[in-house]
Design an enzyme around this catalytic site. Structure first.
Site, PDB file in Angstrom:
ATOM      1  N   SER A 141       0.841  -1.196   0.000  1.00  0.00           N
ATOM      2  CA  SER A 141       0.000   0.000   0.000  1.00  0.00           C
ATOM      3  C   SER A 141       0.877   1.246   0.000  1.00  0.00           C
ATOM      4  CB  SER A 141      -0.887   0.026   1.247  1.00  0.00           C
ATOM      5  OG  SER A 141      -1.549   1.271   1.332  1.00  0.00           O
ATOM      6  N   TYR A 154      -1.151  -1.573  10.120  1.00  0.00           N
ATOM      7  CA  TYR A 154      -1.411  -1.905   8.702  1.00  0.00           C
ATOM      8  C   TYR A 154      -0.120  -1.761   7.896  1.00  0.00           C
ATOM      9  CZ  TYR A 154      -3.551  -1.384   4.013  1.00  0.00           C
ATOM     10  OH  TYR A 154      -3.896  -1.508   2.688  1.00  0.00           O
TER      11      TYR A 154
HETATM   12  P1  NAP Z   1     -12.131  -4.769   0.184  1.00  0.00           P
HETATM   13  O1  NAP Z   1     -12.968  -4.020  -0.793  1.00  0.00           O
HETATM   14  O2  NAP Z   1     -12.374  -4.647   1.628  1.00  0.00           O
HETATM   15  O3  NAP Z   1     -12.174  -6.320  -0.239  1.00  0.00           O
HETATM   16  C1  NAP Z   1     -11.405  -7.222   0.504  1.00  0.00           C
HETATM   17  C2  NAP Z   1     -11.469  -8.596  -0.111  1.00  0.00           C
HETATM   18  O4  NAP Z   1     -10.606  -9.447   0.672  1.00  0.00           O
HETATM   19  C3  NAP Z   1     -12.858  -9.214  -0.065  1.00  0.00           C
HETATM   20  O5  NAP Z   1     -13.049  -9.971  -1.240  1.00  0.00           O
HETATM   21  C4  NAP Z   1     -12.796 -10.133   1.153  1.00  0.00           C
HETATM   22  O6  NAP Z   1     -13.598 -11.300   1.034  1.00  0.00           O
HETATM   23  C5  NAP Z   1     -11.346 -10.568   1.094  1.00  0.00           C
HETATM   24  N1  NAP Z   1     -10.847 -11.073   2.377  1.00  0.00           N
HETATM   25  C6  NAP Z   1     -10.826 -10.439   3.573  1.00  0.00           C
HETATM   26  N2  NAP Z   1     -10.286 -11.243   4.510  1.00  0.00           N
HETATM   27  C7  NAP Z   1      -9.975 -12.406   3.883  1.00  0.00           C
HETATM   28  C8  NAP Z   1      -9.408 -13.620   4.314  1.00  0.00           C
HETATM   29  N3  NAP Z   1      -9.051 -13.819   5.590  1.00  0.00           N
HETATM   30  N4  NAP Z   1      -9.238 -14.615   3.400  1.00  0.00           N
HETATM   31  C9  NAP Z   1      -9.610 -14.444   2.106  1.00  0.00           C
HETATM   32  N5  NAP Z   1     -10.152 -13.295   1.649  1.00  0.00           N
HETATM   33  C10 NAP Z   1     -10.330 -12.296   2.527  1.00  0.00           C
HETATM   34  O7  NAP Z   1     -10.586  -4.382  -0.012  1.00  0.00           O
HETATM   35  P2  NAP Z   1      -9.806  -3.695  -1.250  1.00  0.00           P
HETATM   36  O8  NAP Z   1      -9.807  -2.244  -1.060  1.00  0.00           O
HETATM   37  O9  NAP Z   1     -10.295  -4.256  -2.529  1.00  0.00           O
HETATM   38  O10 NAP Z   1      -8.303  -4.172  -0.957  1.00  0.00           O
HETATM   39  C11 NAP Z   1      -7.638  -5.157  -1.687  1.00  0.00           C
HETATM   40  C12 NAP Z   1      -6.151  -5.083  -1.381  1.00  0.00           C
HETATM   41  O11 NAP Z   1      -5.640  -3.815  -1.760  1.00  0.00           O
HETATM   42  C13 NAP Z   1      -5.808  -5.250   0.114  1.00  0.00           C
HETATM   43  O12 NAP Z   1      -4.636  -6.029   0.237  1.00  0.00           O
HETATM   44  C14 NAP Z   1      -5.535  -3.830   0.566  1.00  0.00           C
HETATM   45  O13 NAP Z   1      -4.676  -3.789   1.676  1.00  0.00           O
HETATM   46  C15 NAP Z   1      -4.913  -3.262  -0.681  1.00  0.00           C
HETATM   47  N6  NAP Z   1      -4.995  -1.803  -0.773  1.00  0.00           N
HETATM   48  C16 NAP Z   1      -6.209  -1.189  -0.848  1.00  0.00           C
HETATM   49  C17 NAP Z   1      -6.254   0.194  -0.920  1.00  0.00           C
HETATM   50  C18 NAP Z   1      -7.555   0.942  -0.984  1.00  0.00           C
HETATM   51  O14 NAP Z   1      -7.525   2.153  -0.853  1.00  0.00           O
HETATM   52  N7  NAP Z   1      -8.681   0.303  -1.182  1.00  0.00           N
HETATM   53  C19 NAP Z   1      -5.063   0.932  -0.941  1.00  0.00           C
HETATM   54  C20 NAP Z   1      -3.852   0.267  -0.866  1.00  0.00           C
HETATM   55  C21 NAP Z   1      -3.825  -1.106  -0.791  1.00  0.00           C
HETATM   56  P3  NAP Z   1     -15.113 -11.363   1.628  1.00  0.00           P
HETATM   57  O15 NAP Z   1     -15.892 -10.432   0.769  1.00  0.00           O
HETATM   58  O16 NAP Z   1     -15.516 -12.772   1.449  1.00  0.00           O
HETATM   59  O17 NAP Z   1     -15.057 -10.881   3.034  1.00  0.00           O
END
Ligand code: NAP
Length: 246
Positions: A141, A154
């Site tokens: 991130s 985090y």
């Molecule tokens: P999100 O919308 O909250 O979606 C998270 C996904 O991860 C969901 O599909 C969830 O599945 C799954 N998940 C959560 N816990 C899990 C587990 N224990 N085992 C398997 N799957 C699990 O998050 P996002 O924003 O798309 O983030 C995706 C990645 O990008 C993450 O690694 C995050 O740290 C990184 N990131 C995000 C941002 C941002 O601004 N959004 C910025 C930098 C980095 P369920 O739906 O089944 O719960």
């Protein structure tokens, strides 16, 4: 574009958010996708059906990435259905913004279990099973570069992911497998938006010189590039995809 037909990709955390966009994009590029999720079966199934309706191949697989046995079963399912694994996208992750002093032991452990150990579990499985010519994309991130209050734990989980990315790329010498990480800036998903006021969201959106939040497709495009034929010489790198924020 069908050049990647028969390559099999596991995308963790693909029921929603960035992971869902990645699964959709890789399927559109001709890869067979395994849509991993933890709890949201309805969203995962809906995505799989939508991919199939567009002529793609997809399978849903429930597995908590923090559980090594569940991760082994995830790879088993991919191999049983499609014969092997060529691409691993370690997208599953969680974020709870909280000052270090206010973070409970349980929250600390949960973050490391999913973000760091989850990535470790799938990497170890990939080391054992991934086919020659494979591609691995981990998720860090841009918060790591910003050092904002509230992100200590985090960021620590993501720093560990970056560390594993650099070393693991070297440990796979001779296998023709690349290991990189993407480090998005703020992306409009549940993970980023939940718990933030409209004002705070707008403040984040103004931060990059491109003056908007990232969208899941912005990140899916980057992952598609890293797993595609044009990125074969990129290995052991962290790519910050954040509109120039940091
Ligand atoms: P999100 O919308 O909250 O979606 C998270 C996904 O991860 C969901 O599909 C969830 O599945 C799954 N998940 C959560 N816990 C899990 C587990 N224990 N085992 C398997 N799957 C699990 O998050 P996002 O924003 O798309 O983030 C995706 C990645 O990008 C993450 O690694 C995050 O740290 C990184 N990131 C995000 C941002 C941002 O601004 N959004 C910025 C930098 C980095 P369920 O739906 O089944 O719960």
């Amino acid at each position: 574009m069908q050049e990647q037909t028969n390559r099999v990709a596991i995308v963790t955390g693909a029921s929603r958010g960035i992971g869902a966009a990645i699964a959709e994009r890789l399927a559109a590029d001709g890869l067979t996708v395994v849509i991993n999720y933890a709890g949201d079966v309805a969203s995962a199934e809906k995505l799989a059906r939508s991919i199939e309706q567009k002529g793609g191949r997809a399978l849903t697989a429930r597995a908590d990435v923090s559980d090594p046995e569940a991760v082994a079963r995830l790879f088993d399912a991919a191999e049983a259905a499609f014969g092997g694994v060529d691409v691993l996208v370690n997208n599953a992750g969680i974020l709870q913004v909280a000052a270090l002093a206010d973070t409970s032991d349980a929250e600390f452990d949960r973050h490391f279990a999913i973000n760091t150990r989850g990535t470790f579990n799938t990497l170890r499985e990939a080391a054992r099973r991934m086919r020659k010519g494979g591609r691995i994309v981990n998720f860090s991130s841009t918060t790591l570069a910003l050092n904002l209050p509230g992100y200590a734990v985090y960021n620590a989980t993501k720093a560990a992911v970056e560390a594993m990315t650099h070393v693991f790329a070297k440990e796979l010498r001779g296998r023709d497998i690349t290991v990189n990480a993407v480090a998005p800036g703020p992306v409009a998903t549940d993970l980023f938006l939940s718990g933030k006021s409209d004002e705070l969201v707008a403040q984040f959106a103004r931060m990059p010189p491109l003056e908007r939040l990232g969208q899941p497709d912005d990140i899916a495009n980057v992952v598609a590039f890293l797993v595609g034929s044009g990125a074969g010489w990129i290995n052991g790198q962290v790519l910050r995809a954040n509109g120039g924020l940091a």
